[in-house]
Design a protein around this motif. Structure first.
Motif, mmCIF file in Angstrom:
data_model
loop_
_atom_site.group_PDB
_atom_site.id
_atom_site.type_symbol
_atom_site.label_atom_id
_atom_site.label_comp_id
_atom_site.label_asym_id
_atom_site.label_seq_id
_atom_site.Cartn_x
_atom_site.Cartn_y
_atom_site.Cartn_z
ATOM 1 N N SER A 172 -2.853 10.924 29.006
ATOM 2 C CA SER A 172 -4.217 11.405 29.225
ATOM 3 C C SER A 172 -4.898 11.709 27.900
ATOM 4 O O SER A 172 -4.333 12.400 27.042
ATOM 5 N N PHE A 173 -6.114 11.210 27.761
ATOM 6 C CA PHE A 173 -6.897 11.403 26.541
ATOM 7 C C PHE A 173 -8.022 12.400 26.794
ATOM 8 O O PHE A 173 -8.682 12.357 27.832
ATOM 9 N N SER A 174 -8.214 13.264 25.805
ATOM 10 C CA SER A 174 -9.257 14.288 25.867
ATOM 11 C C SER A 174 -10.375 13.940 24.899
ATOM 12 O O SER A 174 -10.389 12.862 24.290
ATOM 13 N N GLY A 175 -11.277 14.896 24.692
ATOM 14 C CA GLY A 175 -12.371 14.706 23.752
ATOM 15 C C GLY A 175 -11.927 14.435 22.333
ATOM 16 O O GLY A 175 -12.719 13.922 21.519
ATOM 17 N N ILE A 176 -10.680 14.737 22.010
ATOM 18 C CA ILE A 176 -10.172 14.478 20.658
ATOM 19 C C ILE A 176 -10.319 13.007 20.297
ATOM 20 O O ILE A 176 -10.552 12.667 19.133
ATOM 21 N N VAL A 177 -10.192 12.123 21.280
ATOM 22 C CA VAL A 177 -10.265 10.693 20.985
ATOM 23 C C VAL A 177 -11.639 10.294 20.444
ATOM 24 O O VAL A 177 -11.786 9.241 19.810
ATOM 25 N N THR A 178 -12.651 11.140 20.662
ATOM 26 C CA THR A 178 -13.999 10.842 20.147
ATOM 27 C C THR A 178 -14.198 11.323 18.713
ATOM 28 O O THR A 178 -15.213 10.994 18.099
ATOM 29 N N PHE A 179 -13.237 12.111 18.187
ATOM 30 C CA PHE A 179 -13.395 12.667 16.846
ATOM 31 C C PHE A 179 -13.204 11.570 15.800
ATOM 32 O O PHE A 179 -12.281 10.753 15.918
ATOM 33 N N THR A 183 -7.677 8.956 14.068
ATOM 34 C CA THR A 183 -7.344 7.525 14.013
ATOM 35 C C THR A 183 -6.072 7.181 14.775
ATOM 36 O O THR A 183 -6.005 6.144 15.442
ATOM 37 N N THR A 184 -5.056 8.029 14.678
ATOM 38 C CA THR A 184 -3.802 7.743 15.381
ATOM 39 C C THR A 184 -4.017 7.733 16.886
ATOM 40 O O THR A 184 -3.519 6.851 17.607
ATOM 41 N N ILE A 185 -4.775 8.699 17.375
ATOM 42 C CA ILE A 185 -5.031 8.783 18.815
ATOM 43 C C ILE A 185 -5.880 7.605 19.277
ATOM 44 O O ILE A 185 -5.650 7.039 20.355
ATOM 45 N N LYS A 186 -6.843 7.218 18.476
ATOM 46 C CA LYS A 186 -7.653 6.047 18.820
ATOM 47 C C LYS A 186 -6.786 4.799 18.917
ATOM 48 O O LYS A 186 -6.969 3.968 19.821
ATOM 49 N N ASP A 187 -5.829 4.661 18.006
ATOM 50 C CA ASP A 187 -4.937 3.500 18.047
ATOM 51 C C ASP A 187 -4.108 3.492 19.329
ATOM 52 O O ASP A 187 -3.920 2.437 19.948
ATOM 53 N N VAL A 188 -3.615 4.666 19.732
ATOM 54 C CA VAL A 188 -2.848 4.738 20.974
ATOM 55 C C VAL A 188 -3.739 4.409 22.168
ATOM 56 O O VAL A 188 -3.324 3.698 23.092
ATOM 57 N N ALA A 189 -4.965 4.886 22.149
ATOM 58 C CA ALA A 189 -5.894 4.618 23.256
ATOM 59 C C ALA A 189 -6.189 3.131 23.404
ATOM 60 O O ALA A 189 -6.544 2.669 24.492
ATOM 61 N N ARG A 190 -6.067 2.393 22.325
ATOM 62 C CA ARG A 190 -6.283 0.940 22.391
ATOM 63 C C ARG A 190 -5.124 0.217 23.075
ATOM 64 O O ARG A 190 -5.308 -0.867 23.626
ATOM 65 N N THR A 191 -3.928 0.811 23.026
ATOM 66 C CA THR A 191 -2.729 0.071 23.434
ATOM 67 C C THR A 191 -2.096 0.548 24.736
ATOM 68 O O THR A 191 -1.352 -0.220 25.361
ATOM 69 N N VAL A 192 -2.332 1.789 25.131
ATOM 70 C CA VAL A 192 -1.749 2.281 26.388
ATOM 71 C C VAL A 192 -2.255 1.415 27.540
ATOM 72 O O VAL A 192 -3.459 1.151 27.645
ATOM 73 N N PRO A 193 -1.367 0.953 28.400
ATOM 74 C CA PRO A 193 -1.830 0.157 29.545
ATOM 75 C C PRO A 193 -2.887 0.905 30.344
ATOM 76 O O PRO A 193 -2.728 2.098 30.634
ATOM 77 N N VAL A 226 -16.336 6.646 27.577
ATOM 78 C CA VAL A 226 -17.191 5.782 26.751
ATOM 79 C C VAL A 226 -16.468 5.386 25.468
ATOM 80 O O VAL A 226 -16.500 4.221 25.049
ATOM 81 N N GLU A 227 -15.794 6.338 24.833
ATOM 82 C CA GLU A 227 -15.089 6.032 23.590
ATOM 83 C C GLU A 227 -13.901 5.108 23.839
ATOM 84 O O GLU A 227 -13.656 4.167 23.067
ATOM 85 N N ILE A 228 -13.163 5.330 24.902
ATOM 86 C CA ILE A 228 -12.031 4.455 25.217
ATOM 87 C C ILE A 228 -12.521 3.040 25.506
ATOM 88 O O ILE A 228 -11.923 2.059 25.059
ATOM 89 N N ALA A 229 -13.622 2.928 26.229
ATOM 90 C CA ALA A 229 -14.196 1.607 26.499
ATOM 91 C C ALA A 229 -14.586 0.913 25.199
ATOM 92 O O ALA A 229 -14.339 -0.289 25.026
ATOM 93 N N ARG A 230 -15.176 1.664 24.274
ATOM 94 C CA ARG A 230 -15.566 1.092 22.980
ATOM 95 C C ARG A 230 -14.337 0.610 22.211
ATOM 96 O O ARG A 230 -14.327 -0.494 21.662
ATOM 97 N N LEU A 231 -13.293 1.424 22.200
ATOM 98 C CA LEU A 231 -12.082 1.072 21.463
ATOM 99 C C LEU A 231 -11.404 -0.169 22.036
ATOM 100 O O LEU A 231 -10.830 -0.969 21.294
ATOM 101 N N ARG A 232 -11.477 -0.341 23.334
ATOM 102 C CA ARG A 232 -10.772 -1.437 23.989
ATOM 103 C C ARG A 232 -11.651 -2.665 24.213
ATOM 104 O O ARG A 232 -11.161 -3.707 24.654
ATOM 105 N N GLY A 233 -12.958 -2.526 23.958
ATOM 106 C CA GLY A 233 -13.862 -3.642 24.167
ATOM 107 C C GLY A 233 -14.042 -3.999 25.625
ATOM 108 O O GLY A 233 -14.170 -5.177 25.987
#
Length: 258
Positions: A172-179, A183-193, A226-233
């Motif tokens: 589960s991702f929180s608002g931290i992913v928008t910070f 960068t590490t959390i954003k990378d994980v958000a790109r790859t988690v199924p 919105v941020e997860i969608a941006r990261l994953r395209g």
């Protein structure tokens, strides 16, 4: 629609807002949320919030940071878990940030929650901070893969995410992913199924950009999507649909409200 899988709307500053909080949720298309138990002492507020709103669910647990509180036992957790509004066990886990001595009482408390989750067949809500190695070790030793659950407010590495995913857990991702610097959390958000992902606010904490530094609330959870969608395209709708579907798949005792 969106689901806030982890919030503390029973906390006084949010509870004081009354129905206005839920009206803002509805306006933001946040259709459901889970109010998280952090102690037995706060459980009446959590349950009161859940019982007053059909679209709010509850968990029961004693947070690993809490010291001046009633201790969790398997029997006590199971007693509260019988309530139909309780859909998960937790918030539980390990937090060594404030407890540098790595206290054994935290580890025993964590084990009690896993055993209770297994006994009542409800998923776990796991918190880990500065304790990933011990958290994963205890999860393996206690067979947390049986009840499964979610690693909430994920802030760890890809390796930790992979280990949790292997045990059947959701991330589960929180608002931290928008910070910007996360960068590490954003990378994980790109790859988690996508089929193993949830979103949350952890409100009143960790408000996402553009509200960073302010009090958080469930109506802000779309910013995480919105941020997860941006990261994953992918589209925000895809994130919303997947994370909502995942919530009800994991927390099988929670049922959507039309």
């Amino acid at each position: 629609m969106f689901v806030d899988s982890h919030c503390h709307i029973d906390f006084p500053d949010l509870a004081a807002q009354g129905e206005a909080l839920f009206e803002r949720m509805a306006a933001a298309q946040v259709t459901h949320a889970m109010c998280i138990g952090v102690s037995f002492e706060n459980l009446p507020r959590v349950m009161g919030t859940a019982q007053a709103h059909d679209n709010i669910f509850a968990s029961v647990g004693v947070h690993p940071e809490n010291t001046d509180c009633e201790e969790a036992t398997v029997d006590k957790l199971l007693g509260f878990a019988r309530h139909p509004k309780v859909v998960a066990i937790g918030e539980t886990g390990l937090d060594y940030y404030w407890h540098k001595d790595k206290p054994e009482w935290q580890r025993e408390r964590f084990r009690a929650h896993i055993r209770a989750a297994t006994a009542c067949d409800k998923p776990l809500v796991i918190h880990t901070r500065d304790a990933a190695e011990d958290t994963l070790r205890i999860m393996r030793e206690e067979r947390a893969d049986v009840p499964r659950g979610v690693m909430h407010c994920f802030t760890e590495t890809q390796a930790v995410a992979d280990a949790a995913l292997e045990m059947g857990f959701y991330i589960s991702f929180s608002g931290i992913v928008t910070f910007k610097n996360a960068t590490t959390i954003k990378d994980v958000a790109r790859t988690v199924p996508l089929e193993r992902m949830l979103i949350e606010t952890d409100s009143p904490y960790l408000a996402p950009v553009p509200y960073r530094g302010k009090q958080n609330e469930p109506s802000y959870v779309p910013h995480v999507a919105v941020e997860i969608a941006r990261l994953r395209g992918i589209s925000v709708d895809e994130v919303a649909e997947a994370t909502t579907r995942n919530f009800f798949a994991l927390f099988k005792d929670a049922h959507p409200v039309a």
